[in-house]
Design a protein around this motif. Structure first.
Motif, PDB file in Angstrom:
ATOM      1  N   ALA A 110     -24.537  16.398  -0.362  1.00 14.76           N
ATOM      2  CA  ALA A 110     -25.826  16.108   0.278  1.00 14.76           C
ATOM      3  C   ALA A 110     -26.279  14.689  -0.054  1.00 14.76           C
ATOM      4  CB  ALA A 110     -26.872  17.128  -0.161  1.00 14.76           C
ATOM      5  N   ARG A 111     -26.094  14.271  -1.307  1.00 18.03           N
ATOM      6  CA  ARG A 111     -26.474  12.905  -1.694  1.00 18.03           C
ATOM      7  C   ARG A 111     -25.597  11.875  -0.999  1.00 18.03           C
ATOM      8  NH1 ARG A 111     -27.154  15.264  -6.941  1.00 18.03           N
ATOM      9  NH2 ARG A 111     -25.166  14.411  -7.656  1.00 18.03           N
ATOM     10  N   LEU A 112     -24.310  12.205  -0.848  1.00 15.51           N
ATOM     11  CA  LEU A 112     -23.399  11.294  -0.160  1.00 15.51           C
ATOM     12  C   LEU A 112     -23.804  11.145   1.304  1.00 15.51           C
ATOM     13  CD1 LEU A 112     -20.811   9.638  -0.733  1.00 15.51           C
ATOM     14  CD2 LEU A 112     -19.482  11.586   0.100  1.00 15.51           C
ATOM     15  N   LEU A 113     -24.147  12.253   1.961  1.00 20.83           N
ATOM     16  CA  LEU A 113     -24.617  12.204   3.342  1.00 20.83           C
ATOM     17  C   LEU A 113     -25.897  11.371   3.456  1.00 20.83           C
ATOM     18  CD1 LEU A 113     -23.995  15.934   4.306  1.00 20.83           C
ATOM     19  CD2 LEU A 113     -22.928  13.966   5.431  1.00 20.83           C
ATOM     20  N   ALA A 114     -26.782  11.516   2.486  1.00 26.92           N
ATOM     21  CA  ALA A 114     -28.057  10.803   2.526  1.00 26.92           C
ATOM     22  C   ALA A 114     -27.854   9.293   2.450  1.00 26.92           C
ATOM     23  CB  ALA A 114     -28.957  11.279   1.392  1.00 26.92           C
ATOM     24  N   GLU A 115     -26.786   8.843   1.801  1.00 25.30           N
ATOM     25  CA  GLU A 115     -26.543   7.407   1.693  1.00 25.30           C
ATOM     26  C   GLU A 115     -26.314   6.773   3.059  1.00 25.30           C
ATOM     27  OE1 GLU A 115     -24.094   5.732  -1.338  1.00 25.30           O
ATOM     28  OE2 GLU A 115     -24.155   7.558  -2.551  1.00 25.30           O
ATOM     29  N   LEU A 116     -25.825   7.547   4.018  1.00 24.19           N
ATOM     30  CA  LEU A 116     -25.646   7.037   5.381  1.00 24.19           C
ATOM     31  C   LEU A 116     -26.687   7.627   6.336  1.00 24.19           C
ATOM     32  CD1 LEU A 116     -21.742   6.952   5.859  1.00 24.19           C
ATOM     33  CD2 LEU A 116     -23.300   5.112   5.208  1.00 24.19           C
ATOM     34  N   ASP A 117     -27.773   8.164   5.752  1.00 23.25           N
ATOM     35  CA  ASP A 117     -28.900   8.705   6.539  1.00 23.25           C
ATOM     36  C   ASP A 117     -28.487   9.877   7.425  1.00 23.25           C
ATOM     37  OD1 ASP A 117     -30.751   6.857   5.500  1.00 23.25           O
ATOM     38  OD2 ASP A 117     -30.099   5.339   6.937  1.00 23.25           O
ATOM     39  N   PHE A 118     -27.552  10.703   6.922  1.00 21.47           N
ATOM     40  CA  PHE A 118     -27.208  11.937   7.619  1.00 21.47           C
ATOM     41  C   PHE A 118     -27.944  13.098   6.953  1.00 21.47           C
ATOM     42  CE2 PHE A 118     -23.286   9.601   8.861  1.00 21.47           C
ATOM     43  CZ  PHE A 118     -23.367   9.797  10.233  1.00 21.47           C
ATOM     44  N   PRO A 119     -28.437  14.068   7.742  1.00 22.39           N
ATOM     45  CA  PRO A 119     -29.114  15.225   7.151  1.00 22.39           C
ATOM     46  C   PRO A 119     -28.107  16.153   6.475  1.00 22.39           C
ATOM     47  CG  PRO A 119     -28.872  15.530   9.511  1.00 22.39           C
ATOM     48  CD  PRO A 119     -28.406  14.126   9.214  1.00 22.39           C
ATOM     49  N   PRO A 120     -28.567  16.957   5.504  1.00 20.82           N
ATOM     50  CA  PRO A 120     -27.649  17.906   4.846  1.00 20.82           C
ATOM     51  C   PRO A 120     -27.030  18.894   5.833  1.00 20.82           C
ATOM     52  CG  PRO A 120     -29.700  17.701   3.620  1.00 20.82           C
ATOM     53  CD  PRO A 120     -29.908  17.003   4.925  1.00 20.82           C
ATOM     54  N   GLN A 121     -27.806  19.311   6.841  1.00 24.09           N
ATOM     55  CA  GLN A 121     -27.306  20.226   7.860  1.00 24.09           C
ATOM     56  C   GLN A 121     -26.912  19.419   9.093  1.00 24.09           C
ATOM     57  OE1 GLN A 121     -26.821  23.448   7.205  1.00 24.09           O
ATOM     58  NE2 GLN A 121     -27.642  23.065   5.158  1.00 24.09           N
ATOM     59  N   GLN A 122     -25.675  19.603   9.532  1.00 23.09           N
ATOM     60  CA  GLN A 122     -25.189  18.833  10.664  1.00 23.09           C
ATOM     61  C   GLN A 122     -25.892  19.247  11.949  1.00 23.09           C
ATOM     62  OE1 GLN A 122     -20.931  18.475  11.052  1.00 23.09           O
ATOM     63  NE2 GLN A 122     -20.596  18.701   8.872  1.00 23.09           N
ATOM     64  N   ASP A 123     -26.060  18.277  12.851  1.00 20.50           N
ATOM     65  CA  ASP A 123     -26.681  18.535  14.143  1.00 20.50           C
ATOM     66  C   ASP A 123     -25.648  18.618  15.258  1.00 20.50           C
ATOM     67  OD1 ASP A 123     -26.003  15.910  13.918  1.00 20.50           O
ATOM     68  OD2 ASP A 123     -28.024  15.109  14.226  1.00 20.50           O
ATOM     69  N   PHE A 124     -24.423  19.009  14.902  1.00 22.55           N
ATOM     70  CA  PHE A 124     -23.362  19.208  15.885  1.00 22.55           C
ATOM     71  C   PHE A 124     -22.393  20.256  15.336  1.00 22.55           C
ATOM     72  CE2 PHE A 124     -21.553  16.344  12.863  1.00 22.55           C
ATOM     73  CZ  PHE A 124     -20.196  16.608  12.847  1.00 22.55           C
ATOM     74  N   THR A 125     -21.558  20.783  16.202  1.00 19.47           N
ATOM     75  CA  THR A 125     -20.538  21.764  15.813  1.00 19.47           C
ATOM     76  C   THR A 125     -19.173  21.234  16.235  1.00 19.47           C
ATOM     77  OG1 THR A 125     -22.058  23.618  16.085  1.00 19.47           O
ATOM     78  CG2 THR A 125     -19.715  24.136  16.100  1.00 19.47           C
ATOM     79  N   THR A 126     -18.217  21.290  15.326  1.00 20.70           N
ATOM     80  CA  THR A 126     -16.838  20.936  15.668  1.00 20.70           C
ATOM     81  C   THR A 126     -16.123  22.197  16.140  1.00 20.70           C
ATOM     82  OG1 THR A 126     -16.813  19.160  14.023  1.00 20.70           O
ATOM     83  CG2 THR A 126     -14.685  19.936  14.841  1.00 20.70           C
ATOM     84  N   GLN A 127     -15.702  22.196  17.375  1.00 21.46           N
ATOM     85  CA  GLN A 127     -15.053  23.372  17.940  1.00 21.46           C
ATOM     86  C   GLN A 127     -13.576  23.443  17.565  1.00 21.46           C
ATOM     87  OE1 GLN A 127     -16.692  25.687  19.241  1.00 21.46           O
ATOM     88  NE2 GLN A 127     -18.620  24.803  19.917  1.00 21.46           N
ATOM     89  N   THR A 128     -12.860  22.331  17.739  1.00 20.39           N
ATOM     90  CA  THR A 128     -11.426  22.312  17.433  1.00 20.39           C
ATOM     91  C   THR A 128     -11.062  20.996  16.745  1.00 20.39           C
ATOM     92  OG1 THR A 128     -10.791  21.327  19.569  1.00 20.39           O
ATOM     93  CG2 THR A 128     -10.888  23.738  19.448  1.00 20.39           C
TER      94      THR A 128
END
Length: 301
Positions: A110-128
């Motif tokens: 979560a801290r690593l994601l925050a360094e690039l301003d990404f939220p802890p919960q993703q706003d997309f789904t990887t299908q394949t």
């Protein structure tokens, strides 16, 4: 591998040194390793030679990084090398692995994601995800191409995070030939052994819209018998396909295992080794693939 272990010139008993280390609960992995190496009066060059002879090669540079805290062992082969190091340095089994501590992967990610301003919960789904690796021992090249199908979980999706296994010796090579995206900023975590990369979409996606992204990375191939590649995922995907194609020299066998992100021990997802003599292609297809780091490991003759 030579038998026995390194014994200190001062004749000190291993347990005396270990007890001192264990009394200090705040010692880092680097401190524990440096103390063990110093107590045994052995050089990193000698350790590197012994590890290579044991079939678990670790370069002098990597050992130095571990000892100074610049990096920690995270790869499958590196974690196996710890057991050999423990024997060489007369440490109890699991002592170095325990010094790595319990990595709280979720919090650190979560801290690593925050360094690039990404939220802890993703706003997309990887299908394949389709991860194909072309391996050439003669050309000393391992080229990995990843194709992924994503779906937006909200409007105006403009960027997504990509997580990659970090190399302990150096930064990973630059990704090339992006399709459907551009390569943005990146940040690495030594303790997680991961690099987070920003992928900027060519066009923003609205809720429910999908896009196919592609990118390639070419790695140099080391002169070792055992080789691996890893695909790290923050969230589960509906379908994950891992492929190996061998351009020249054929392997003996390949096997698969999965780690939790930032964990030291493998999960239960372990496929038995598959004999590969006489074949230049290996494929593993997983439905509802769990989050984590998915490894393929193969052994060359």
């Amino acid at each position: 591998m030579s038998s026995g272990a390194f014994v200190g010139d001062d004749g000190s008993l291993p347990q005396q040194r270990i007890t001192r280390a264990e009394r200090n609960g705040n010692q880092s992995f680097a401190d524990v390793l440096a103390e063990a190496v110093s107590s045994r009066h052995v050089t990193l060059d000698r350790l590197s030679q012994e590890l290579k002879a044991a079939g678990t090669p670790v370069s002098i540079a990597t050992l130095s990084y571990w000892q100074t805290g610049r990096s920690i062992p995270t790869r499958v082969g590196s974690l196996k090398a710890l057991a050999v190091l423990e024997q060489l340095l007369r440490l109890p089994a699991g002592h170095l692995a325990a010094a790595l501590g319990q990595l709280h992967g979720d919090d650190r990610m979560a801290r690593l994601l925050a360094e690039l301003d990404f939220p802890p919960q993703q706003d997309f789904t990887t299908q394949t995800v389709h991860h194909r690796t072309h391996f050439s021992l003669q050309q000393h090249e391992q080229r990995e191409t990843v194709i992924q199908l994503i779906q937006a979980d909200e409007d105006q999706l403009r960027r997504i995070p990509l997580v990659r296994q970090a190399d302990e010796d150096q930064a990973p090579p630059e990704m090339t030939d992006p399709v459907g995206c551009r390569i943005g900023e990146q940040v690495s975590s030594v303790d997680l052994g991961l690099t987070l990369i920003e992928l900027e979409l060519e066009q923003p996606l609205q809720l429910g819209e999908m896009a196919m992204l592609e990118h390639t990375t070419t790695w140099p191939v080391a002169e070792t018998q055992v080789h691996t590649f890893a695909h790290a995922m923050l969230r589960p995907v509906s379908f994950l396909v891992l492929e190996l194609l061998f351009a020249d020299t054929l392997p003996r066998h390949a096997d698969y295992l999965r780690y939790q992100l930032g964990a030291l021990d493998p999960d239960l997802d372990r496929a038995p080794g598959q004999p590969m003599e006489g074949t230049d292609f290996f494929q593993l297809a997983l439905a509802n693939a769990a989050a984590g780091t998915h490894h393929l490991r193969w052994e060359m003759p």
